[in-house]
Design an enzyme around this catalytic site. Structure first.
Site, PDB file in Angstrom:
ATOM      1  N   LYS A 128       0.842  -1.202   0.000  1.00 38.29           N
ATOM      2  CA  LYS A 128       0.000   0.000   0.000  1.00 38.29           C
ATOM      3  C   LYS A 128       0.872   1.245   0.000  1.00 38.29           C
ATOM      4  O   LYS A 128       0.607   2.200  -0.720  1.00 38.29           O
ATOM      5  CB  LYS A 128      -0.922  -0.006   1.234  1.00 38.29           C
ATOM      6  CG  LYS A 128      -2.019  -1.058   1.163  1.00 38.29           C
ATOM      7  CD  LYS A 128      -2.759  -1.221   2.486  1.00 38.29           C
ATOM      8  CE  LYS A 128      -3.778  -2.363   2.377  1.00 38.29           C
ATOM      9  NZ  LYS A 128      -4.446  -2.652   3.666  1.00 38.29           N
ATOM     10  N   GLN A 135      -4.312  -1.515   9.845  1.00 40.35           N
ATOM     11  CA  GLN A 135      -4.177  -2.808   9.156  1.00 40.35           C
ATOM     12  C   GLN A 135      -4.698  -3.921  10.074  1.00 40.35           C
ATOM     13  O   GLN A 135      -4.259  -4.051  11.212  1.00 40.35           O
ATOM     14  CB  GLN A 135      -2.710  -3.053   8.784  1.00 40.35           C
ATOM     15  CG  GLN A 135      -2.480  -4.321   7.997  1.00 40.35           C
ATOM     16  CD  GLN A 135      -3.124  -4.292   6.605  1.00 40.35           C
ATOM     17  OE1 GLN A 135      -3.144  -3.281   5.924  1.00 40.35           O
ATOM     18  NE2 GLN A 135      -3.663  -5.418   6.192  1.00 40.35           N
ATOM     19  N   ASP A 167     -10.411   3.152   4.541  1.00 42.35           N
ATOM     20  CA  ASP A 167     -10.846   1.767   4.354  1.00 42.35           C
ATOM     21  C   ASP A 167     -12.370   1.636   4.309  1.00 42.35           C
ATOM     22  O   ASP A 167     -12.891   0.559   4.049  1.00 42.35           O
ATOM     23  CB  ASP A 167     -10.311   0.891   5.495  1.00 42.35           C
ATOM     24  CG  ASP A 167      -9.184  -0.027   5.033  1.00 42.35           C
ATOM     25  OD1 ASP A 167      -8.967  -0.117   3.809  1.00 42.35           O
ATOM     26  OD2 ASP A 167      -8.540  -0.644   5.890  1.00 42.35           O
TER      27      ASP A 167
END
Ligand code: ADP
Length: 292
Positions: free
Chosen positions: A57, A101, A124
């Site tokens: 990412k 994460q 997200d």
């Protein structure tokens, strides 16, 4: 050996195109806004799969011109410390996107951390406000993996209106938001999960079949309707007989590719699309800041 007749839905190629477009947008806007977009990926502990995703990412972000505010914390980091870091990032005007994460070490409460992220920086799309907007069909930051699936289907002009869509898996990360997005696109949606009886009968009806259960090879060719569009969200690391480790999906690709009309590969399908959508969410929050 059956012949592969299915066309490949090339997520890797589309993700590269999207990232080029984002790079152009950023290059144009940065002089006007006076700073690049910023993304903070927070990682706790040293789960190797998570570390690989985070690196991916950040690398993809750097390539399009997104500044990284990522931090890596030792496994034993407390909930309070992480909450304080998120509170600071929420206030930081250089930061447009924040993500934690997952999975987190066991002593941490992921749900309550996700609540702390400012909804307009929730790259997200997992904050209850953004999930609530999805339920209501309002614009908001969308969960990256299902958004990536929708974008890929759109690119290949796969018709969804009135189609039978079956989502295998009901996780908050993928299955649930996926079902809602397909519903928003006027598909007739069925969600199958670990307690579903006779999965095969259900998947055989699917015009669009999305596998997101995290079980390697769960979907076999016999479970797929001829001519279906088959999307594999599973990313499972397996070791083959020669001791070599590789990634496989939830779908038996080789056999299913002779039945389906379209299929996504693993790797190179939905994985890269997820990263592209994360960067897109970050850039869309960045663009919002110019409107305030
Ligand atoms: P992801 O992160 O890809 O969403 P998770 O591992 O969090 O995957 O969730 C797995 C999901 O798959 C769960 O919602 C579970 O109900 C579903 N699932 C597990 N086993 C089966 C099965 N045999 N058939 C259908 N769905 C399943």
């Amino acid at each position: 050996m059956e012949t592969q007749t299915a066309k490949i839905l090339d997520g890797k190629a589309l993700a590269a195109t999207i990232q080029q477009e984002l790079a152009t947008t950023i290059a144009e806007l940065q002089p006007k806004i006076g700073r690049p977009p910023g993304l903070a990926v927070l990682m706790v502990g040293d789960n190797p799969a998570s570390a690989a995703y985070v690196k991916n990412k950040e690398k993809a972000g750097a390539k399009v011109g997104i500044a990284s505010f990522g931090q890596h914390f030792p496994t034993q980091t407390s909930q309070t410390v992480l909450e304080e870091v998120i509170a600071e990032l929420n206030q930081d005007e250089q930061v447009d996107g924040i993500l934690v994460q997952l999975p987190l070490p066991k002593h941490l409460d992921a749900i309550s951390l996700l609540h702390k992220i400012a909804p307009d920086k929730d790259a997200d799309g997992l904050h209850p406000i953004n999930l609530g907007k999805l339920v209501r069909g309002e614009t908001g930051l969308r969960s990256c993996t299902p958004a990536g699936v929708m974008r890929l289907l759109e690119e290949y002009k796969i018709p969804l209106v009135g189609k039978q869509a079956v989502v295998v898996g009901r996780s908050i990360l993928v299955g649930k938001p996926m079902a809602l997005m397909l519903l928003e696109a006027d598909a007739t949606v069925t969600i199958a999960h670990s307690r579903t009886q006779d999965l095969k009968t259900i998947t055989q009806n699917a015009d669009i079949l999305i596998a997101a259960a995290g079980i390697p090879g769960l979907i076999t060719a016999q479970m797929v309707k001829p001519g279906a569009v088959v999307i594999d969200v599973g990313i499972n690391r397996v070791t083959d007989s020669s001791g070599k480790s590789r990634l496989i999906g939830d779908i038996d690709f080789a056999a299913t590719a002779s039945v389906a009309e379209y299929i996504t590969p693993v790797p190179g399908g939905i994985g890269p699309m997820t990263v592209a959508m994360l960067l897109q969410n970050t850039v869309s929050s960045y663009l919002q800041t110019t409107r305030n």
